[in-house]
Structure formats: structure tokens, C-alpha cells
Write a protein that holds these residues in place. Structure first.
Motif, PDB file in Angstrom:
ATOM      1  N   PRO A   1       0.841  -1.203   0.000  1.00  0.00           N
ATOM      2  CA  PRO A   1       0.000   0.000   0.000  1.00  0.00           C
ATOM      3  C   PRO A   1       0.872   1.247   0.000  1.00  0.00           C
ATOM      4  O   PRO A   1       1.898   1.296   0.682  1.00  0.00           O
ATOM      5  CB  PRO A   1      -0.806  -0.135   1.300  1.00  0.00           C
ATOM      6  N   ALA A   2       0.463   2.251  -0.762  1.00  0.00           N
ATOM      7  CA  ALA A   2       1.266   3.466  -0.928  1.00  0.00           C
ATOM      8  C   ALA A   2       0.524   4.688  -0.399  1.00  0.00           C
ATOM      9  O   ALA A   2      -0.707   4.753  -0.424  1.00  0.00           O
ATOM     10  CB  ALA A   2       1.619   3.667  -2.392  1.00  0.00           C
ATOM     11  N   LYS A   3       1.292   5.682   0.061  1.00  0.00           N
ATOM     12  CA  LYS A   3       0.704   6.915   0.569  1.00  0.00           C
ATOM     13  C   LYS A   3       0.214   7.820  -0.550  1.00  0.00           C
ATOM     14  O   LYS A   3      -0.757   8.555  -0.386  1.00  0.00           O
ATOM     15  CB  LYS A   3       1.735   7.659   1.428  1.00  0.00           C
ATOM     16  N   ALA A   4       0.906   7.800  -1.678  1.00  0.00           N
ATOM     17  CA  ALA A   4       0.560   8.666  -2.802  1.00  0.00           C
ATOM     18  C   ALA A   4       1.053   8.017  -4.078  1.00  0.00           C
ATOM     19  O   ALA A   4       1.982   7.205  -4.053  1.00  0.00           O
ATOM     20  CB  ALA A   4       1.183  10.052  -2.632  1.00  0.00           C
ATOM     21  N   PRO A   5       0.432   8.340  -5.216  1.00  0.00           N
ATOM     22  CA  PRO A   5       0.926   7.784  -6.476  1.00  0.00           C
ATOM     23  C   PRO A   5       2.326   8.303  -6.785  1.00  0.00           C
ATOM     24  O   PRO A   5       2.679   9.425  -6.429  1.00  0.00           O
ATOM     25  CB  PRO A   5      -0.097   8.282  -7.505  1.00  0.00           C
ATOM     26  N   GLY A   6       3.104   7.482  -7.419  1.00  0.00           N
ATOM     27  CA  GLY A   6       4.433   7.896  -7.842  1.00  0.00           C
ATOM     28  C   GLY A   6       4.392   8.525  -9.223  1.00  0.00           C
ATOM     29  O   GLY A   6       3.327   8.705  -9.819  1.00  0.00           O
ATOM     30  N   ARG A   7       5.549   8.818  -9.745  1.00  0.00           N
ATOM     31  CA  ARG A   7       5.626   9.456 -11.058  1.00  0.00           C
ATOM     32  C   ARG A   7       5.404   8.473 -12.197  1.00  0.00           C
ATOM     33  O   ARG A   7       4.909   8.855 -13.262  1.00  0.00           O
ATOM     34  CB  ARG A   7       6.995  10.122 -11.231  1.00  0.00           C
ATOM     35  N   HIS A   8       5.777   7.232 -11.982  1.00  0.00           N
ATOM     36  CA  HIS A   8       5.762   6.271 -13.083  1.00  0.00           C
ATOM     37  C   HIS A   8       4.989   5.011 -12.714  1.00  0.00           C
ATOM     38  O   HIS A   8       5.225   4.417 -11.663  1.00  0.00           O
ATOM     39  CB  HIS A   8       7.192   5.893 -13.477  1.00  0.00           C
ATOM     40  N   ARG A   9       4.079   4.619 -13.601  1.00  0.00           N
ATOM     41  CA  ARG A   9       3.440   3.318 -13.436  1.00  0.00           C
ATOM     42  C   ARG A   9       4.465   2.226 -13.719  1.00  0.00           C
ATOM     43  O   ARG A   9       5.331   2.371 -14.573  1.00  0.00           O
ATOM     44  CB  ARG A   9       2.252   3.170 -14.386  1.00  0.00           C
ATOM     45  N   ALA A  10       4.342   1.131 -13.000  1.00  0.00           N
ATOM     46  CA  ALA A  10       5.292   0.039 -13.146  1.00  0.00           C
ATOM     47  C   ALA A  10       5.155  -0.620 -14.514  1.00  0.00           C
ATOM     48  O   ALA A  10       4.044  -0.800 -15.024  1.00  0.00           O
ATOM     49  CB  ALA A  10       5.066  -0.987 -12.055  1.00  0.00           C
ATOM     50  N   GLN A  11       6.270  -0.993 -15.090  1.00  0.00           N
ATOM     51  CA  GLN A  11       6.260  -1.742 -16.348  1.00  0.00           C
ATOM     52  C   GLN A  11       5.900  -3.195 -16.058  1.00  0.00           C
ATOM     53  O   GLN A  11       6.390  -3.787 -15.090  1.00  0.00           O
ATOM     54  CB  GLN A  11       7.625  -1.664 -17.026  1.00  0.00           C
ATOM     55  N   TYR A  12       5.058  -3.759 -16.893  1.00  0.00           N
ATOM     56  CA  TYR A  12       4.604  -5.135 -16.677  1.00  0.00           C
ATOM     57  C   TYR A  12       5.737  -6.129 -16.890  1.00  0.00           C
ATOM     58  O   TYR A  12       5.951  -7.034 -16.085  1.00  0.00           O
ATOM     59  CB  TYR A  12       3.439  -5.432 -17.618  1.00  0.00           C
ATOM     60  N   MET A  13       6.440  -5.990 -17.981  1.00  0.00           N
ATOM     61  CA  MET A  13       7.644  -6.765 -18.258  1.00  0.00           C
ATOM     62  C   MET A  13       8.444  -6.022 -19.313  1.00  0.00           C
ATOM     63  O   MET A  13       7.955  -5.066 -19.915  1.00  0.00           O
ATOM     64  CB  MET A  13       7.321  -8.196 -18.715  1.00  0.00           C
ATOM     65  N   THR A  14       9.658  -6.433 -19.551  1.00  0.00           N
ATOM     66  CA  THR A  14      10.492  -5.763 -20.546  1.00  0.00           C
ATOM     67  C   THR A  14      10.108  -6.227 -21.951  1.00  0.00           C
ATOM     68  O   THR A  14       9.498  -7.295 -22.129  1.00  0.00           O
ATOM     69  CB  THR A  14      11.975  -6.065 -20.324  1.00  0.00           C
ATOM     70  N   PRO A  15      10.474  -5.459 -22.994  1.00  0.00           N
ATOM     71  CA  PRO A  15      10.210  -5.911 -24.368  1.00  0.00           C
ATOM     72  C   PRO A  15      10.836  -7.266 -24.679  1.00  0.00           C
ATOM     73  O   PRO A  15      10.222  -8.088 -25.377  1.00  0.00           O
ATOM     74  CB  PRO A  15      10.817  -4.794 -25.214  1.00  0.00           C
ATOM     75  N   LYS A  16      12.027  -7.525 -24.160  1.00  0.00           N
ATOM     76  CA  LYS A  16      12.677  -8.813 -24.422  1.00  0.00           C
ATOM     77  C   LYS A  16      11.913  -9.942 -23.748  1.00  0.00           C
ATOM     78  O   LYS A  16      11.724 -11.023 -24.333  1.00  0.00           O
ATOM     79  CB  LYS A  16      14.119  -8.791 -23.914  1.00  0.00           C
ATOM     80  N   GLU A  17      11.459  -9.729 -22.528  1.00  0.00           N
ATOM     81  CA  GLU A  17      10.662 -10.743 -21.841  1.00  0.00           C
ATOM     82  C   GLU A  17       9.367 -11.007 -22.586  1.00  0.00           C
ATOM     83  O   GLU A  17       8.943 -12.162 -22.730  1.00  0.00           O
ATOM     84  CB  GLU A  17      10.374 -10.299 -20.410  1.00  0.00           C
ATOM     85  N   SER A  18       8.743  -9.954 -23.081  1.00  0.00           N
ATOM     86  CA  SER A  18       7.525 -10.113 -23.877  1.00  0.00           C
ATOM     87  C   SER A  18       7.804 -10.931 -25.134  1.00  0.00           C
ATOM     88  O   SER A  18       7.059 -11.860 -25.468  1.00  0.00           O
ATOM     89  CB  SER A  18       6.973  -8.736 -24.265  1.00  0.00           C
ATOM     90  N   GLU A  19       8.877 -10.612 -25.792  1.00  0.00           N
ATOM     91  CA  GLU A  19       9.239 -11.327 -27.026  1.00  0.00           C
ATOM     92  C   GLU A  19       9.418 -12.816 -26.765  1.00  0.00           C
ATOM     93  O   GLU A  19       8.889 -13.665 -27.504  1.00  0.00           O
ATOM     94  CB  GLU A  19      10.533 -10.737 -27.584  1.00  0.00           C
ATOM     95  N   LEU A  20      10.152 -13.162 -25.710  1.00  0.00           N
ATOM     96  CA  LEU A  20      10.432 -14.569 -25.441  1.00  0.00           C
ATOM     97  C   LEU A  20       9.202 -15.316 -24.950  1.00  0.00           C
ATOM     98  O   LEU A  20       9.005 -16.488 -25.260  1.00  0.00           O
ATOM     99  CB  LEU A  20      11.570 -14.681 -24.423  1.00  0.00           C
ATOM    100  N   LEU A  21       8.350 -14.638 -24.191  1.00  0.00           N
ATOM    101  CA  LEU A  21       7.131 -15.294 -23.716  1.00  0.00           C
ATOM    102  C   LEU A  21       6.166 -15.554 -24.861  1.00  0.00           C
ATOM    103  O   LEU A  21       5.564 -16.632 -24.963  1.00  0.00           O
ATOM    104  CB  LEU A  21       6.468 -14.438 -22.633  1.00  0.00           C
ATOM    105  N   LEU A  22       6.014 -14.585 -25.756  1.00  0.00           N
ATOM    106  CA  LEU A  22       5.141 -14.781 -26.911  1.00  0.00           C
ATOM    107  C   LEU A  22       5.703 -15.840 -27.853  1.00  0.00           C
ATOM    108  O   LEU A  22       4.966 -16.653 -28.414  1.00  0.00           O
ATOM    109  CB  LEU A  22       4.949 -13.464 -27.652  1.00  0.00           C
ATOM    110  N   LYS A  23       7.015 -15.844 -28.000  1.00  0.00           N
ATOM    111  CA  LYS A  23       7.650 -16.863 -28.851  1.00  0.00           C
ATOM    112  C   LYS A  23       7.424 -18.252 -28.268  1.00  0.00           C
ATOM    113  O   LYS A  23       7.136 -19.205 -29.001  1.00  0.00           O
ATOM    114  CB  LYS A  23       9.148 -16.576 -28.975  1.00  0.00           C
ATOM    115  N   ASP A  24       7.531 -18.375 -26.948  1.00  0.00           N
ATOM    116  CA  ASP A  24       7.309 -19.656 -26.298  1.00  0.00           C
ATOM    117  C   ASP A  24       5.882 -20.139 -26.528  1.00  0.00           C
ATOM    118  O   ASP A  24       5.631 -21.334 -26.643  1.00  0.00           O
ATOM    119  CB  ASP A  24       7.588 -19.521 -24.802  1.00  0.00           C
ATOM    120  N   GLY A  25       4.941 -19.195 -26.606  1.00  0.00           N
ATOM    121  CA  GLY A  25       3.551 -19.550 -26.861  1.00  0.00           C
ATOM    122  C   GLY A  25       3.203 -19.642 -28.327  1.00  0.00           C
ATOM    123  O   GLY A  25       2.037 -19.833 -28.674  1.00  0.00           O
ATOM    124  N   ASN A  26       4.217 -19.479 -29.201  1.00  0.00           N
ATOM    125  CA  ASN A  26       4.001 -19.531 -30.649  1.00  0.00           C
ATOM    126  C   ASN A  26       2.988 -18.486 -31.095  1.00  0.00           C
ATOM    127  O   ASN A  26       2.181 -18.709 -31.995  1.00  0.00           O
ATOM    128  CB  ASN A  26       3.558 -20.929 -31.081  1.00  0.00           C
TER     129      ASN A  26
END
Length: 409
Positions: free
Chosen positions: A98-123
Motif C-alpha cells: 500500500p502506498a501513501k501517494a501515487p508515484g511518477r511512473h506506473r510500473a512496467q509489466y515486463m520488458t520488451p525482451k521478456e515479452s518477445e520470449l514469452l510470446l515466442k514460447d507460446g508460438n
């Protein structure tokens, strides 16, 4: 993402391997409808172009804002179980709180490379390789935490085999918005892509192994060791998180999906600090101690695999059930697929990709969040939850099973 399935057993229903078409294949909220594999593995043309909007996680329902951060942890007391040449076990852990106030940046879900490899694994080749790196989250990176010293219970999350810790983000955000600290662990060399602070990206060594009970048991026990190490690093004399004083070390629990859920039992058997646990759709290979497990435990899964008394299903959980000596429930979600209990169920709907479920990803996530939060509220905060006592008209998909009667209602 029909091929992005965690095949923990050899008995996954065939519709999870070979997608079947359903009405909800249409793209949701103006997002994309993409190529879908048919039963013969042939691709259909996309029915709509990708819209400007990116995939997103549902907003958490708790009253508090959510912050998040990542930790790099190194256990020099043991070598990596999968790569003998690596002399220490390295882990990445995401924390939500839990946070007291919003920060400047929303968290990234995953990196582009992680996305690439996960999608590749799923064909999955019909969406841009960086699609999953653009998923909109609800947490703010390194936002200032809220809460007093030793006031927040801690929940540990463990993902499915081959999947990153990020697949449990929506659940983690929900729990954090309700006042929990949540620690999701990436189990190194057990997922298709994991990024370390120095830029290294490790891939899935265990994915190449022939699976059998021995390998799954090693996975479960190895994850149990990871969990105990992470607890040491968060609650020990010299914690690695600078805000670790917020954690109430007397109120710690765990949940996991697939092999992460199965590992919850192994972790609880090995570490008494874990006061309660949930196995979400995970077949268990590690035997419970002879005396059983007396702490609260919830089994939450899909009927296709875990219906007691139904030929070909339920047998594994029936053995677990007998060894659970404390508070326990066996709940099944009608229409759920293996991915329904994770972010993937939500995201595949938005991307128009089949996952074999007969319940929408958004609805399945609502159910998962609601019952998981109720379980932890009851057993870590001592707040009775009538929802856990009997079927609810608000959630008719959820069936309460009585293995002794080999029936669910």
C-alpha cells in the motif's frame, strides 16, 4: 495465448492444447482480434487491426494506492539446482505494497525482451513482440509506502512453470490495495525470460527436461527453499528491503498457481513461518509429512482436472485433502481454464486469443481475487468470511466440493 499453458501434468484437458472457438473470441474494448490456432493448428486471418489502446490489468478494488519495487537476491549458501556451474541461487522478487501517494511512473509489466520470449514460447506471432511490455498496470514504481511498523501481513506468490512472476500482478495489486505486502518470486531457470539488474536475461532450463514426478517434486522442493530464503531476506536481522519494518513477521502466508500452488504445500511443510496457504490449480507431487498439515489451506481450481469422484480427475487433490488437518476448502470455478486464474486469462481476452476457457478472463480474475483475499483476511487478520463457508449467489461459478461425498455443489 493458447499454447502458453503450464503443462504441469500429462492429463491437461485437450482443449487447452488445441484451442476451440467460442463466442468471446471477439476483441474486447476496441482491442485487437488476432490470428487464432484452429484444431489443426492452421491460422485464421485477424478480424480487426490493433487499436491504439494497450492491454491493461483490472483496477484493484481495495481502498489504498499501490506501490511496487524489485529486489535482486543472492543465496550463496546453495548452488543453483538447475545449472550446476552457477554456485549461488539468484532470484528476482517483485514487491507490491500500500502506498501513501501515487508515484511518477506506473510500473512496467515486463520488458520488451521478456515479452518477445514469452510470446515466442507460446508460438504467438500475430501480435507485436513487445505487446506484453505495454500492458498497463495499476502500481507505481517505488511509491512511498503506507503503514506503521510491523503492521502489514506478508503474502508470497509463486507463478506457474515457465511463467514469470509478472503473471500474478493483478492478484498482487489487489492484495496490496487491501493492505498486504506481496512478494512474487521469479524462480530462475524455470521461466522463459527473467531479467537481472545487470542486463542478463536467463531462460528456461527446466522447460527442456522430460517431465515426471521426480522433476516436479524437485521443482516444488526447490521453490520451497527459494521461499524460505526470501522470507529470511525480508524479515531477518538485516532485511534487504528498506521498508521491511512494515512487515508483520507473525502474519505470513503463501499462494501460487500451478506448480507454484503445489509448491505452497512443500513450502508450508518446510517453513512454519507460513501460517496459511493456497494451491491454485496445481497438481502436487511432494508428499505431506506423515502428521499432515494443521494450518489453513485452500484448494482452488478448475473442474476439468480436480473434480472429486470423477474418473480421471481429483485423485491427486484427494490425497492432499486427507493430509490437511486444519481449516480447509476445495473450490472449483466452473468454466475456468488453467490460465483463468492469472493475468493471462484477462490479457488473452483483450487480445482476442483463445485459451480454452468458458468464463471471461475478467470474471475469473474477479473470482480469484475475491476468494484469495477472503482467505487471507480470515486467516491472517482474523476477520470471519461467510463467503468461504458455503456457495454464494454472487459467485454461482464457484462450487464447494466435499471429497468424502465425491460431490460438489
Amino acid at each position: 495465448m493458447s499454447q502458453m499453458i503450464d503443462y504441469q501434468t500429462q492429463t491437461e484437458p485437450r482443449e487447452l492444447r488445441t484451442p476451440r472457438r467460442r463466442g468471446r473470441l471477439a476483441a474486447v474494448a476496441g482491442l485487437v482480434a488476432v490470428m487464432v490456432a484452429t484444431g489443426l493448428g492452421q491460422a485464421e486471418p485477424a478480424s480487426a487491426a490493433r487499436a491504439a489502446a494497450d492491454p491493461y490489468l483490472p483496477k484493484p478494488t481495495g481502498s489504498q494506492l499501490v506501490g511496487t519495487t524489485s529486489l535482486y537476491l543472492k543465496d550463496t549458501s546453495r548452488p543453483d539446482p538447475w545449472v550446476p556451474g552457477v554456485k549461488a541461487r539468484e532470484l528476482m522478487v517483485s514487491l507490491w505494497y500500500p502506498a501513501k501517494a501515487p508515484g511518477r511512473h506506473r510500473a512496467q509489466y515486463m520488458t520488451p525482451k521478456e515479452s518477445e520470449l514469452l510470446l515466442k514460447d507460446g508460438n504467438i506471432t500475430s501480435v507485436p513482440a513487445d505487446t506484453l511490455s505495454k500492458v498497463r498496470t495499476n502500481a507505481f514504481t517505488d511509491a512511498r509506502p503506507a503503514g506503521g511498523a510491523h503492521s502489514l501481513p506478508l503474502i508470497v506468490l509463486s507463478p506457474g512453470h515457465s511463467k514469470p512472476r509478472s503473471e500474478l500482478t493483478a492478484l498482487a495489486e489487489e492484495l496490496a490495495s487491501r493492505g498486504y505486502v506481496v512478494a512474487a518470486i521469479d524462480h530462475t531457470y524455470e521461466n522463459v525470460a527473467q531479467t537481472f539488474p545487470d542486463g542478463r536475461v536467463t531462460t528456461c532450463v527446466t522447460c527442456e527436461m522430460k517431465k515426471g514426478p521426480t522433476v516436479w517434486e524437485k521443482l516444488e522442493k526447490g521453490r520451497a527453499a527459494d521461499v524460505s530464503f526470501v522470507l529470511d531476506e525480508l524479515t531477518g536481522a538485516h532485511p534487504r528491503w528498506k521498508h521491511a519494518r512494515l512487515i508483520d513477521a507473525s502474519r505470513i502466508a503463501m499462494s501460487g498457481q500451478s506448480v507454484g500452488g503445489a509448491s505452497t504445500l512443500a513450502a508450508m511443510a518446510a517453513d512454519p513461518r507460513l501460517r496459511a496457504g493456497i494451491d491454485v490449480d496445481g497438481t502436487v507431487e511432494t508428499a505431506l509429512p506423515e502428521a499432515g498439515l494443521s494450518r489453513p489451506f485452500l484448494l482452488l481450481g478448475k473442474p476439468a482436472t480436480y473434480t472429486p469422484g470423477q474418473p480421471g480427475t481429483g485423485a491427486n487433490w484427494e490425497g492432499v485433502w486427507e493430509g490437511l488437518r486444519g481449516w480447509k476448502r476445495w473450490l472449483l470455478v466452473t468454466g475456468a481454464a488453467h490460465t483463468s486464474f492469472t493475468d493471462l486469462g484477462v490479457l488473452v481476452d483483450q487480445l482476442g486469443i483463445e485459451d480454452g476457457a468458458d468464463i471471461s478472463g475478467a470474471r475469473a480474475m474477479t473470482i480469484t481475487r475475491t476468494y484469495v483475499a477472503a482467505f487471507f483476511d480470515q486467516h491472517l487478520r482474523r476477520k470471519p468470511q461467510p463467503l468461504l463457508n458455503k456457495p454464494s449467489a454472487s459467485y454461482p461459478e464457484v462450487k464447494f466440493c466435499a471429497p468424502e461425498k465425491k460431490a460438489c455443489a
